[in-house]
Design a protein around this motif. Structure first.
Motif, PDB file in Angstrom:
ATOM      1  N   TYR A 126       5.439   9.044 -15.412  1.00  0.00           N
ATOM      2  CA  TYR A 126       5.367  10.406 -14.877  1.00  0.00           C
ATOM      3  C   TYR A 126       5.186  10.372 -13.365  1.00  0.00           C
ATOM      4  CZ  TYR A 126       0.415   9.246 -15.491  1.00  0.00           C
ATOM      5  OH  TYR A 126      -0.797   8.604 -15.482  1.00  0.00           O
ATOM      6  N   PRO A 127       5.570  11.463 -12.700  1.00  0.00           N
ATOM      7  CA  PRO A 127       5.430  11.543 -11.250  1.00  0.00           C
ATOM      8  C   PRO A 127       3.994  11.880 -10.843  1.00  0.00           C
ATOM      9  CG  PRO A 127       6.422  13.554 -12.071  1.00  0.00           C
ATOM     10  CD  PRO A 127       6.263  12.625 -13.250  1.00  0.00           C
ATOM     11  N   ALA A 128       3.596  11.343  -9.708  1.00  0.00           N
ATOM     12  CA  ALA A 128       2.277  11.611  -9.140  1.00  0.00           C
ATOM     13  C   ALA A 128       2.409  11.635  -7.622  1.00  0.00           C
ATOM     14  CB  ALA A 128       1.279  10.547  -9.573  1.00  0.00           C
ATOM     15  N   THR A 129       1.361  12.056  -6.973  1.00  0.00           N
ATOM     16  CA  THR A 129       1.304  12.060  -5.512  1.00  0.00           C
ATOM     17  C   THR A 129       0.140  11.183  -5.075  1.00  0.00           C
ATOM     18  OG1 THR A 129       2.186  14.308  -5.439  1.00  0.00           O
ATOM     19  CG2 THR A 129       1.070  13.510  -3.457  1.00  0.00           C
TER      20      THR A 129
ATOM     21  N   GLN B  26       0.840  -1.189   0.000  1.00  0.00           N
ATOM     22  CA  GLN B  26       0.000   0.000   0.000  1.00  0.00           C
ATOM     23  C   GLN B  26       0.876   1.241   0.000  1.00  0.00           C
ATOM     24  OE1 GLN B  26      -3.134  -1.658   2.997  1.00  0.00           O
ATOM     25  NE2 GLN B  26      -3.833   0.332   2.290  1.00  0.00           N
ATOM     26  N   ALA B  27       0.424   2.262  -0.700  1.00  0.00           N
ATOM     27  CA  ALA B  27       1.159   3.513  -0.785  1.00  0.00           C
ATOM     28  C   ALA B  27       0.654   4.487   0.269  1.00  0.00           C
ATOM     29  CB  ALA B  27       0.999   4.100  -2.175  1.00  0.00           C
ATOM     30  N   GLU B  28       1.559   5.224   0.850  1.00  0.00           N
ATOM     31  CA  GLU B  28       1.253   6.188   1.909  1.00  0.00           C
ATOM     32  C   GLU B  28       0.710   7.483   1.301  1.00  0.00           C
ATOM     33  OE1 GLU B  28       0.800   7.409   5.692  1.00  0.00           O
ATOM     34  OE2 GLU B  28       1.722   5.480   5.208  1.00  0.00           O
ATOM     35  N   PRO B  29      -0.471   7.956   1.748  1.00  0.00           N
ATOM     36  CA  PRO B  29      -1.001   9.220   1.237  1.00  0.00           C
ATOM     37  C   PRO B  29       0.024  10.345   1.383  1.00  0.00           C
ATOM     38  CG  PRO B  29      -2.685   8.090   2.487  1.00  0.00           C
ATOM     39  CD  PRO B  29      -1.397   7.323   2.692  1.00  0.00           C
ATOM     40  N   GLY B  30       0.127  11.163   0.324  1.00  0.00           N
ATOM     41  CA  GLY B  30       1.067  12.276   0.311  1.00  0.00           C
ATOM     42  C   GLY B  30       2.438  11.925  -0.243  1.00  0.00           C
ATOM     43  N   SER B  31       2.704  10.633  -0.405  1.00  0.00           N
ATOM     44  CA  SER B  31       4.025  10.227  -0.892  1.00  0.00           C
ATOM     45  C   SER B  31       4.102  10.307  -2.414  1.00  0.00           C
ATOM     46  CB  SER B  31       4.368   8.813  -0.411  1.00  0.00           C
ATOM     47  OG  SER B  31       3.477   7.867  -0.961  1.00  0.00           O
ATOM     48  N   PRO B  32       5.307  10.542  -2.923  1.00  0.00           N
ATOM     49  CA  PRO B  32       5.477  10.559  -4.376  1.00  0.00           C
ATOM     50  C   PRO B  32       5.448   9.140  -4.932  1.00  0.00           C
ATOM     51  CG  PRO B  32       7.583  10.870  -3.305  1.00  0.00           C
ATOM     52  CD  PRO B  32       6.537  10.830  -2.217  1.00  0.00           C
ATOM     53  N   LEU B  33       5.068   9.029  -6.175  1.00  0.00           N
ATOM     54  CA  LEU B  33       4.947   7.730  -6.821  1.00  0.00           C
ATOM     55  C   LEU B  33       5.147   7.944  -8.321  1.00  0.00           C
ATOM     56  CD1 LEU B  33       2.480   5.017  -6.056  1.00  0.00           C
ATOM     57  CD2 LEU B  33       2.036   6.191  -8.169  1.00  0.00           C
TER      58      LEU B  33
END
Length: 178
Positions: A26-29, A5-12
């Protein structure tokens, strides 16, 4: 939160693969991740304006993108720089693969566009899908892709995309909150 799971606010990094090759990355948050659906926010990632005739994607647009680990599509809410809703661009994909700092999806050529007011629902790229040879290489995946497109089209025609994505149709919220 599970390991994938990805942490809210983290870059991805979002990677869209087509025909075994990276189409775009591409980068997203991360906005949210419940272990099944991952939601990210990203600015329009391509250079310049892309005019499809029914919508223009352009610098300043912001996409809130919803990826599922168990569904054969991704739904992207498209907003202009002034936060007005342009509509939803839906990619038919294999289920998303989420790993530390990244999400990857395989584009299966079929797409759906739904205008902000829901009156325009367009099936896109069915010719590309037919020419891709997926039905010959992987009949099951081709069938799932067509089923996913049919499901999304029906949902869109019933006004259900906002319920699917869990977001109201109002202006995008700041700071990545959903």
């Amino acid at each position: 939160m599970s390991a994938n799971q990805a942490e809210p606010g983290s870059p991805l990094t979002v990677t869209l693969v087509k025909g075994g090759r990276t189409k775009i990355g591409y980068p997203a948050t991360v906005v949210s991740d419940d272990g099944v659906r991952l939601t990210v926010r990203a600015p329009w990632a391509a250079d310049g304006v892309r005019d499809f005739g029914f919508v223009r994607f352009e610098p300043g647009d912001v996409l809130t993108e919803h990826y599922w680990r168990d569904r054969w599509y991704a739904v992207k809410e498209v907003r202009a720089a002034d936060t007005s809703l342009k509509g939803w661009y839906c990619d038919i994909t294999r289920p998303a693969v989420v790993r530390a700092g990244a999400v990857a999806v395989e584009d299966l050529d079929l797409d759906l566009w739904v205008s902000a007011d829901g009156t325009t629902v367009l099936r896109l790229d069915e010719d590309e899908f037919a020419e891709s040879g997926l039905a010959d290489r992987d009949r099951q995946a081709a069938d799932r892709a067509v089923q996913a497109l049919d499901e999304l089209e029906l949902l869109a025609r019933r006004g259900g995309l906002t319920a699917l994505t869990g977001r109201p149709a109002g202006p995008a919220r700041e700071n990545g909150a959903s």
